[in-house]
Design a protein around this motif. Structure first.
Motif, PDB file in Angstrom:
ATOM      1  N   LEU A   1      -4.163   5.767  -0.050  1.00  0.00           N
ATOM      2  CA  LEU A   1      -3.365   4.539   0.033  1.00  0.00           C
ATOM      3  C   LEU A   1      -2.347   4.624   1.171  1.00  0.00           C
ATOM      4  CD1 LEU A   1      -2.730   3.943  -3.775  1.00  0.00           C
ATOM      5  CD2 LEU A   1      -3.922   2.358  -2.252  1.00  0.00           C
TER       6      LEU A   1
ATOM      7  N   SER B   1      -9.300   1.430  -0.097  1.00  0.00           N
ATOM      8  CA  SER B   1      -8.091   2.034  -0.655  1.00  0.00           C
ATOM      9  C   SER B   1      -7.534   1.197  -1.804  1.00  0.00           C
ATOM     10  CB  SER B   1      -7.031   2.243   0.428  1.00  0.00           C
ATOM     11  OG  SER B   1      -6.603   1.004   0.960  1.00  0.00           O
ATOM     12  N   THR B   2      -7.584  -0.127  -1.655  1.00  0.00           N
ATOM     13  CA  THR B   2      -7.115  -0.997  -2.729  1.00  0.00           C
ATOM     14  C   THR B   2      -7.980  -0.817  -3.977  1.00  0.00           C
ATOM     15  OG1 THR B   2      -6.288  -2.622  -1.139  1.00  0.00           O
ATOM     16  CG2 THR B   2      -6.662  -3.400  -3.387  1.00  0.00           C
TER      17      THR B   2
ATOM     18  N   LEU C   1       0.062  -4.313  -5.780  1.00  0.00           N
ATOM     19  CA  LEU C   1      -1.086  -4.078  -4.907  1.00  0.00           C
ATOM     20  C   LEU C   1      -1.999  -5.306  -4.859  1.00  0.00           C
ATOM     21  CD1 LEU C   1      -2.335  -1.971  -3.062  1.00  0.00           C
ATOM     22  CD2 LEU C   1      -3.496  -1.000  -5.043  1.00  0.00           C
TER      23      LEU C   1
ATOM     24  N   GLY D   1      -2.191   2.313   4.469  1.00  0.00           N
ATOM     25  CA  GLY D   1      -0.985   1.549   4.765  1.00  0.00           C
ATOM     26  C   GLY D   1      -0.420   1.836   6.142  1.00  0.00           C
TER      27      GLY D   1
ATOM     28  N   LEU E   1       0.832  -1.208   0.000  1.00  0.00           N
ATOM     29  CA  LEU E   1       0.000   0.000   0.000  1.00  0.00           C
ATOM     30  C   LEU E   1       0.867   1.258   0.000  1.00  0.00           C
ATOM     31  CD1 LEU E   1      -2.785  -1.044   2.536  1.00  0.00           C
ATOM     32  CD2 LEU E   1      -3.163  -0.386   0.159  1.00  0.00           C
TER      33      LEU E   1
ATOM     34  N   TYR F   1      -8.727  -1.069   4.133  1.00  0.00           N
ATOM     35  CA  TYR F   1      -7.948  -1.826   3.149  1.00  0.00           C
ATOM     36  C   TYR F   1      -8.691  -2.034   1.834  1.00  0.00           C
ATOM     37  CZ  TYR F   1      -4.406  -3.264   6.617  1.00  0.00           C
ATOM     38  OH  TYR F   1      -3.401  -3.292   7.543  1.00  0.00           O
TER      39      TYR F   1
END
Length: 123
Positions: free
Chosen positions: A60, A73-74, A113, A64, A9, A70
């Motif tokens: 991100l 953001s991914t 990622l 992280g 991340l 998670y």
């Protein structure tokens, strides 16, 4: 595996934050992408694009560091990078060497990622 994912991340964040700097240095936009900005309208659009990279990269990085959001953001990171890759592949023509590098960097960051998220999800 969570540590590995958080590292992916942060690396993806850095990759997305680098173009953010261009919002403050518009004279470097053309050189960075191997393009010529024909007028101030294009400059505005490219600077706004840089700010959007800052938002994605910042989210991100936040994810992280804090270990929160998670999935979101991914998803945001992948939408940003994969959409560029799809557009790049769908448009016919010759791109600048700099844009080809952006494409390859997005490929690398997307794989990174996805790998981090998969490792975390299937641990």
């Amino acid at each position: 595996m969570e540590s590995f994912f958080r590292i992916t991340l942060v690396i993806s964040a850095i990759i997305n934050l680098l173009p953010f700097v261009l919002a403050f240095f518009p004279k470097k936009i053309g050189k960075s992408y191997g393009i010529e900005l024909p007028n101030i309208n294009y400059e505005l659009l490219m600077r706004h694009r840089a700010v959007l990279f800052g938002i994605v990269g910042g989210f991100l990085l936040f994810s992280g560091i804090t270990g929160k959001y998670y999935h979101t953001s991914t998803t945001f990171g992948l939408i940003s990078m994969l959409s560029f890759m799809i557009l790049y592949l769908s448009i016919k023509g010759e791109f600048s060497l700099e844009l080809k590098k952006v494409f390859l960097i997005d490929c690398f960051a997307s794989i990174l990622l996805i790998s981090g998220f998969a490792a975390y999800s299937f641990q």
